[in-house]
Design a protein around this motif. Sequence first.
Motif, mmCIF file in Angstrom:
data_model
loop_
_atom_site.group_PDB
_atom_site.id
_atom_site.type_symbol
_atom_site.label_atom_id
_atom_site.label_comp_id
_atom_site.label_asym_id
_atom_site.label_seq_id
_atom_site.Cartn_x
_atom_site.Cartn_y
_atom_site.Cartn_z
ATOM 1 N N LYS A 214 0.322 -1.042 -0.409
ATOM 2 C CA LYS A 214 0.098 0.273 0.010
ATOM 3 C C LYS A 214 0.642 1.134 -0.298
ATOM 4 N N ILE A 215 0.843 2.245 -1.274
ATOM 5 C CA ILE A 215 1.935 3.189 -1.235
ATOM 6 C C ILE A 215 1.799 4.511 -0.582
ATOM 7 N N PHE A 216 0.279 4.464 0.189
ATOM 8 C CA PHE A 216 -0.528 6.014 0.476
ATOM 9 C C PHE A 216 -0.788 5.217 1.569
ATOM 10 N N ALA A 217 -0.827 5.443 3.008
ATOM 11 C CA ALA A 217 -1.365 5.215 4.181
ATOM 12 C C ALA A 217 -2.940 5.219 4.258
ATOM 13 N N ASN A 218 -3.458 6.748 3.655
ATOM 14 C CA ASN A 218 -4.854 6.388 3.587
ATOM 15 C C ASN A 218 -5.511 6.220 1.996
ATOM 16 N N SER A 219 -4.623 5.879 1.584
ATOM 17 C CA SER A 219 -5.260 5.924 0.200
ATOM 18 C C SER A 219 -6.285 5.011 0.189
ATOM 19 N N LEU A 220 -7.260 5.512 -1.247
ATOM 20 C CA LEU A 220 -9.034 4.565 -1.272
ATOM 21 C C LEU A 220 -9.185 3.719 -2.381
ATOM 22 N N SER A 221 -8.799 2.155 -2.415
ATOM 23 C CA SER A 221 -9.136 1.545 -3.047
ATOM 24 C C SER A 221 -10.067 0.894 -3.901
ATOM 25 N N ILE A 222 -10.188 1.497 -4.771
ATOM 26 C CA ILE A 222 -10.981 1.016 -6.252
ATOM 27 C C ILE A 222 -10.023 0.493 -7.359
ATOM 28 N N PRO A 223 -10.489 -0.560 -8.001
ATOM 29 C CA PRO A 223 -9.418 -1.236 -8.735
ATOM 30 C C PRO A 223 -9.982 -0.462 -9.719
ATOM 31 N N LEU A 224 -9.446 -0.105 -10.798
ATOM 32 C CA LEU A 224 -10.088 0.478 -12.464
ATOM 33 C C LEU A 224 -11.184 -0.086 -12.922
ATOM 34 N N ALA A 225 -11.343 -1.361 -12.856
ATOM 35 C CA ALA A 225 -12.090 -2.093 -13.626
ATOM 36 C C ALA A 225 -13.258 -2.099 -13.227
ATOM 37 N N GLU A 226 -13.331 -1.437 -11.974
ATOM 38 C CA GLU A 226 -14.699 -1.198 -10.940
ATOM 39 C C GLU A 226 -15.249 0.081 -10.717
ATOM 40 N N LEU A 227 -14.306 0.951 -10.793
ATOM 41 C CA LEU A 227 -14.336 2.788 -11.017
ATOM 42 C C LEU A 227 -15.696 2.772 -11.484
ATOM 43 N N ARG A 228 -16.324 2.538 -12.933
ATOM 44 C CA ARG A 228 -17.327 3.758 -13.219
ATOM 45 C C ARG A 228 -19.075 3.612 -12.584
ATOM 46 N N GLY A 229 -18.661 2.244 -12.101
ATOM 47 C CA GLY A 229 -19.904 1.709 -10.722
ATOM 48 C C GLY A 229 -20.099 2.367 -9.253
ATOM 49 N N ARG A 230 -18.693 2.512 -9.079
ATOM 50 C CA ARG A 230 -18.156 3.229 -7.836
ATOM 51 C C ARG A 230 -17.486 4.369 -7.307
ATOM 52 N N VAL A 231 -18.126 5.300 -8.787
ATOM 53 C CA VAL A 231 -17.758 6.469 -8.831
ATOM 54 C C VAL A 231 -17.808 7.820 -6.758
ATOM 55 N N LYS A 232 -19.404 6.653 -7.066
ATOM 56 C CA LYS A 232 -19.837 7.925 -5.842
ATOM 57 C C LYS A 232 -19.561 7.303 -4.775
ATOM 58 N N GLU A 233 -18.244 6.593 -4.390
ATOM 59 C CA GLU A 233 -17.564 6.385 -3.165
ATOM 60 C C GLU A 233 -16.599 7.066 -2.924
ATOM 61 N N ILE A 234 -16.048 7.566 -3.738
ATOM 62 C CA ILE A 234 -14.955 8.916 -3.548
ATOM 63 C C ILE A 234 -15.600 10.521 -3.194
ATOM 64 N N PRO A 235 -14.786 10.596 -2.441
ATOM 65 C CA PRO A 235 -15.422 11.860 -1.238
ATOM 66 C C PRO A 235 -14.540 13.107 -2.388
ATOM 67 N N THR A 236 -15.660 14.075 -2.411
ATOM 68 C CA THR A 236 -14.969 15.719 -3.124
ATOM 69 C C THR A 236 -14.967 16.881 -2.458
ATOM 70 N N HIS A 237 -15.013 16.714 -1.394
ATOM 71 C CA HIS A 237 -13.848 17.940 -0.049
ATOM 72 C C HIS A 237 -12.509 18.237 -0.780
ATOM 73 N N LYS A 238 -11.970 17.249 -1.446
ATOM 74 C CA LYS A 238 -10.325 17.524 -1.195
ATOM 75 C C LYS A 238 -10.561 17.170 -2.937
ATOM 76 N N PRO A 239 -8.826 18.043 -2.973
ATOM 77 C CA PRO A 239 -8.902 17.660 -4.618
ATOM 78 C C PRO A 239 -8.420 15.605 -5.192
ATOM 79 N N VAL A 240 -8.085 15.043 -5.599
ATOM 80 C CA VAL A 240 -8.523 13.377 -6.012
ATOM 81 C C VAL A 240 -7.416 13.799 -6.681
#
Length: 452
Positions: free
Chosen positions: A387-413
């Motif tokens: 795990k490269i960043f301790a607090n990173s959010l893991s969402i595999p690319l193959a699943e990303l389109r279906g899981r966009v809503k899981e990504i917080p938007t109050h900070k830059p991504v």
Amino acid sequence: MKVQQFEDKYLAQYSYAVLSECENQIVLIDPSRNPNPYYRFAEEHKAVIIGVIETHPHADFVSSHREIQNKTGVKIYGSKLMKASYPVTPFDEGDSIEFGKIKLKALNTPGHSPDSISIVLEHNGKDKAVFTGDTLFVGDCGRPDLREFGGEQEALREYLAKQMYSSLREKLAKLDDDVVLYPGHGAGTLCGKALSDASSSTIGEEKQHNWSLQDLPEEQFVKELTSDLPFIPVYFSYNVDLNKKGAPDFSPSVAAVQIAKKINSEEDTKDLDKQLWVVDVRNDKDFKKGHLAHSVNIMEGEKFETWLGSIIKPGESFYLAAKDENQLKKMIERAASIGYESRIKEAFVLDFAEQEEALLDLNNLKENPEEYTIVDVRNPSEVKQQKIFANSLSIPLAELRGRVKEIPTHKPVAVHCAGGYRSAAASSLLSSELKGKADVYDISEAIKEFQK
């Protein structure tokens, strides 16, 4: 006798021509979508193709078996369990094809799929080689979870894993040690977990070094085979169905893709359907300088087909954008290897930008990683390893389109993978899907500076 191996390096897929030099006859095994290399091989040897064998209906690529049958009138051989919608000559245990001094003998080897077969090549009365399709690879065996989907998938996966255990031990391991192994795939395929880079082996070598042929209890084998499996691209079930129906002829289907005029200005984009994805195959640097709205940057690279078929769903139409006509034509053909040429609404050369990507302040990320929502789009097995960043959010690319809503938007991504290819696709996809709710940055190749 001659065995010719053909490789589609992008899908790590092997197909074969078995040539009887005394009779000038050829039988093909698992041909790729483009039949022309097999025709050229036949012409070079002044031989005729007399049959095509399918080891199973493939999930990761589209075969040209039906086109070859239509053009030459030859028989397609496969297990009676295939349930294809075109004429198939049953080729199951006890069946054989003889030409010249060659006898090709069928072995039913279920495990990767219920209808998988392997083909033993006998020459002058002695077993010389075996073509194992997706059953036995060099260093690994086929995964048991690619063919059925739905509520019974887990039960079927375990059932097929048990069948694989038996097929390997009761059928393939009983062949002589000097029999040459010709697999259906090499390293890089998603049809197995840990294949060797070698393109062939022997049964004896695999008995010594291949984990799946070791002296393991069935329960332990099943647990190993069904754990930590790679993701399944969404196009796999589509390819199985297409291979059971028979794909359209390669060259006419590729030629039917509409190539629009070069996009030079905003005026040239007025007729584009803004709801469709633009698959932009240019390099990430050019893409970031400027691209069309609703674009995903799936660069020309060794894994283009895999990610095209993982991000774009089989039923979706899309646009294809490239840097020049040569790249455009090449990528249309590559899309065709998974049957996606029919989904291209239009293809065009792009020399105009509606949007550009903001560039990451790398020093700020290094000093203040907590100021970003960091999305790791690597596969779970990679994250588990490091795990490269301790607090990173893991969402595999193959699943990303279906899981966009899981990504917080109050900070830059900030998005990363292992080297920059997947993060280019992921960051461009998120930039479009988040619709300005947050700035999206691609860490790209700079991720190597964070790896310890």
